[in-house]
Design a protein around this motif. Structure first.
Motif, PDB file in Angstrom:
ATOM      1  N   ALA A  37       0.872  -1.113   0.207  1.00  0.00           N
ATOM      2  CA  ALA A  37       0.011   0.196  -0.001  1.00  0.00           C
ATOM      3  C   ALA A  37       0.792   1.371  -0.025  1.00  0.00           C
ATOM      4  CB  ALA A  37      -1.004   0.001   1.161  1.00  0.00           C
ATOM      5  N   ALA A  38       1.922   1.197   0.988  1.00  0.00           N
ATOM      6  CA  ALA A  38       2.862   2.308   0.849  1.00  0.00           C
ATOM      7  C   ALA A  38       3.481   2.526  -0.633  1.00  0.00           C
ATOM      8  CB  ALA A  38       3.884   2.118   1.954  1.00  0.00           C
ATOM      9  N   ASN A  39       3.697   1.606  -1.119  1.00  0.00           N
ATOM     10  CA  ASN A  39       4.305   1.614  -2.285  1.00  0.00           C
ATOM     11  C   ASN A  39       3.543   2.149  -3.667  1.00  0.00           C
ATOM     12  OD1 ASN A  39       6.869   0.999  -1.937  1.00  0.00           O
ATOM     13  ND2 ASN A  39       6.588  -1.375  -2.245  1.00  0.00           N
ATOM     14  N   ARG A  40       2.204   1.898  -3.329  1.00  0.00           N
ATOM     15  CA  ARG A  40       1.090   2.207  -4.300  1.00  0.00           C
ATOM     16  C   ARG A  40       1.041   3.781  -4.097  1.00  0.00           C
ATOM     17  NH1 ARG A  40      -1.880  -2.250  -3.160  1.00  0.00           N
ATOM     18  NH2 ARG A  40      -3.446  -1.171  -1.716  1.00  0.00           N
ATOM     19  N   ILE A  41       1.232   4.421  -2.918  1.00  0.00           N
ATOM     20  CA  ILE A  41       1.077   6.052  -2.655  1.00  0.00           C
ATOM     21  C   ILE A  41       2.207   6.536  -3.264  1.00  0.00           C
ATOM     22  CG2 ILE A  41       0.922   7.470  -0.807  1.00  0.00           C
ATOM     23  CD1 ILE A  41      -0.650   5.539   0.991  1.00  0.00           C
ATOM     24  N   MET A  44       1.801   6.990  -6.892  1.00  0.00           N
ATOM     25  CA  MET A  44       1.132   8.141  -7.378  1.00  0.00           C
ATOM     26  C   MET A  44       1.765   9.607  -6.930  1.00  0.00           C
ATOM     27  SD  MET A  44      -2.722   7.126  -6.282  1.00  0.00           S
ATOM     28  CE  MET A  44      -2.615   6.155  -4.643  1.00  0.00           C
ATOM     29  N   ALA A  45       2.348   9.515  -5.731  1.00  0.00           N
ATOM     30  CA  ALA A  45       2.807  10.632  -5.182  1.00  0.00           C
ATOM     31  C   ALA A  45       4.305  10.522  -4.530  1.00  0.00           C
ATOM     32  CB  ALA A  45       1.615  11.236  -4.191  1.00  0.00           C
ATOM     33  N   PRO A  46       5.175  10.619  -5.207  1.00  0.00           N
ATOM     34  CA  PRO A  46       6.433  10.539  -4.743  1.00  0.00           C
ATOM     35  C   PRO A  46       6.866  11.236  -3.669  1.00  0.00           C
ATOM     36  CG  PRO A  46       6.599  10.447  -7.161  1.00  0.00           C
ATOM     37  CD  PRO A  46       5.167  10.899  -6.563  1.00  0.00           C
ATOM     38  N   GLN A  47       6.369  12.175  -3.301  1.00  0.00           N
ATOM     39  CA  GLN A  47       6.768  13.119  -2.092  1.00  0.00           C
ATOM     40  C   GLN A  47       5.954  12.978  -1.006  1.00  0.00           C
ATOM     41  OE1 GLN A  47       9.315  15.248  -2.717  1.00  0.00           O
ATOM     42  NE2 GLN A  47       9.323  14.360  -4.512  1.00  0.00           N
ATOM     43  N   GLU A  48       5.193  11.807  -0.920  1.00  0.00           N
ATOM     44  CA  GLU A  48       4.373  11.617   0.434  1.00  0.00           C
ATOM     45  C   GLU A  48       5.383  11.121   1.315  1.00  0.00           C
ATOM     46  OE1 GLU A  48       1.033  12.015   1.357  1.00  0.00           O
ATOM     47  OE2 GLU A  48       1.111  13.430  -0.246  1.00  0.00           O
ATOM     48  N   GLU A  49       5.709  12.033   2.592  1.00  0.00           N
ATOM     49  CA  GLU A  49       6.557  11.754   3.518  1.00  0.00           C
ATOM     50  C   GLU A  49       6.175  10.664   4.424  1.00  0.00           C
ATOM     51  OE1 GLU A  49       8.228  15.119   5.664  1.00  0.00           O
ATOM     52  OE2 GLU A  49       8.593  13.660   7.493  1.00  0.00           O
ATOM     53  N   LYS A  50       4.744  10.693   4.669  1.00  0.00           N
ATOM     54  CA  LYS A  50       4.287   9.697   5.652  1.00  0.00           C
ATOM     55  C   LYS A  50       4.183   8.399   5.242  1.00  0.00           C
ATOM     56  CE  LYS A  50       1.982  12.405   8.969  1.00  0.00           C
ATOM     57  NZ  LYS A  50       0.970  12.593   9.784  1.00  0.00           N
ATOM     58  N   ALA A  51       3.866   8.402   3.858  1.00  0.00           N
ATOM     59  CA  ALA A  51       3.958   7.012   3.226  1.00  0.00           C
ATOM     60  C   ALA A  51       5.249   6.340   3.045  1.00  0.00           C
ATOM     61  CB  ALA A  51       3.445   6.983   1.627  1.00  0.00           C
ATOM     62  N   LEU A  52       6.320   7.020   2.939  1.00  0.00           N
ATOM     63  CA  LEU A  52       7.624   6.817   2.908  1.00  0.00           C
ATOM     64  C   LEU A  52       8.037   6.219   4.271  1.00  0.00           C
ATOM     65  CD1 LEU A  52      10.379   6.447   1.416  1.00  0.00           C
ATOM     66  CD2 LEU A  52      10.990   8.786   2.425  1.00  0.00           C
ATOM     67  N   HIS A  53       7.689   7.035   5.313  1.00  0.00           N
ATOM     68  CA  HIS A  53       7.829   6.875   6.630  1.00  0.00           C
ATOM     69  C   HIS A  53       7.441   5.242   6.917  1.00  0.00           C
ATOM     70  CE1 HIS A  53       8.267   8.557  11.121  1.00  0.00           C
ATOM     71  NE2 HIS A  53       8.756   7.492  10.834  1.00  0.00           N
ATOM     72  N   CYS A  54       6.232   4.915   6.544  1.00  0.00           N
ATOM     73  CA  CYS A  54       5.517   3.853   6.875  1.00  0.00           C
ATOM     74  C   CYS A  54       6.353   2.671   6.177  1.00  0.00           C
ATOM     75  CB  CYS A  54       3.792   3.795   6.533  1.00  0.00           C
ATOM     76  SG  CYS A  54       2.758   4.951   7.360  1.00  0.00           S
TER      77      CYS A  54
END
Lengths: 168, 46
Positions: A37-41, A44-54
């Motif tokens: 799921a984090a990779n999907r985000i 779509m949006a490579p600048q999503e810090e929280k997804a990267l954190h997860c």
């Protein structure tokens, strides 16, 4: 609504839905699905810090410390504040001195950074510094790990008394 | 003759407690973003 506005709204909705999935997988400890799921985000949006954190948390939970470190390095802009995760990976990769250096960049340590710092000092055989931190966190924390923490403090005290015997 | 046995200190037990604190950041703002756009409400957690 224009087509562009429409696309933007759809994209935001998809992001929110995927974050919701990510949140649920994380709560269930399903780090395999959470990682996807984090990779999907991030796709779509490579600048999503929280997804990267997860994503980093997922990799750590899967014991992929090297991959986590590399991912942080590749995204150094977004991962600038991931001191705890970075130092933890370095600690687990036996880069103990570097782990300490990472923590020394933080001005004020929160409880989990202190916990990690105590473990790093222990591994570096800097027992009196480890002792100081345990003294502080045992006095000021109330969580489910009191017994384990006192075991760690005990280990530190054993090593300290070994040291003082050697000195005699 | 084998050398005499000598007691050595046991390696003390030491837990990796920091691992317990490796967790997700709060995602509430991200989850609500999609919903609150429709209802300009200040939710319970907002």
């Amino acid at each position: 609504m224009t087509i562009e506005q429409n696309q933007k709204a759809t994209r935001e909705k998809t992001l929110a839905t995927t974050y919701l999935e990510l949140h649920r997988f994380g709560q269930n400890g399903d780090y395999d699905r959470a990682l996807k799921a984090a990779n999907r985000i991030l796709h779509m949006a490579p600048q999503e810090e929280k997804a990267l954190h997860c994503k980093i948390v997922c990799l750590i939970q899967q014991s992929k410390f090297n991959e986590a470190l590399q991912t942080m390095q590749r995204n150094s802009n977004l991962s600038r504040s991931f001191y705890f995760e970075k130092a933890y990976c370095q600690y687990r990769q036996n880069q103990t001195t570097q782990a300490l250096e990472t923590l020394e960049q933080v001005e004020e340590l929160d409880f989990r950074l202190k916990e990690l710092k105590a473990q790093i000092f222990y591994r570096l055989e800097r027992f009196s510094e480890a002792h100081e931190i345990y003294h502080d966190i045992i006095k000021n924390s109330q969580d489910d790990y009191t017994d384990e923490r006192e075991t760690n403090l005990g280990a530190v005290l054993v090593q300290l008394s070994d040291e003082s015997q050697k000195d005699m | 003759m084998p050398p005499a046995m000598e007691p050595v200190p046991a390696k003390p037990l030491f837990y990796d407690l920091a691992l317990n604190f490796v967790g997700f950041p709060s995602l509430e703002d991200k989850i609500e973003e999609g919903q609150s756009k429709q209802k300009q409400a200040s939710g319970i957690s907002g």
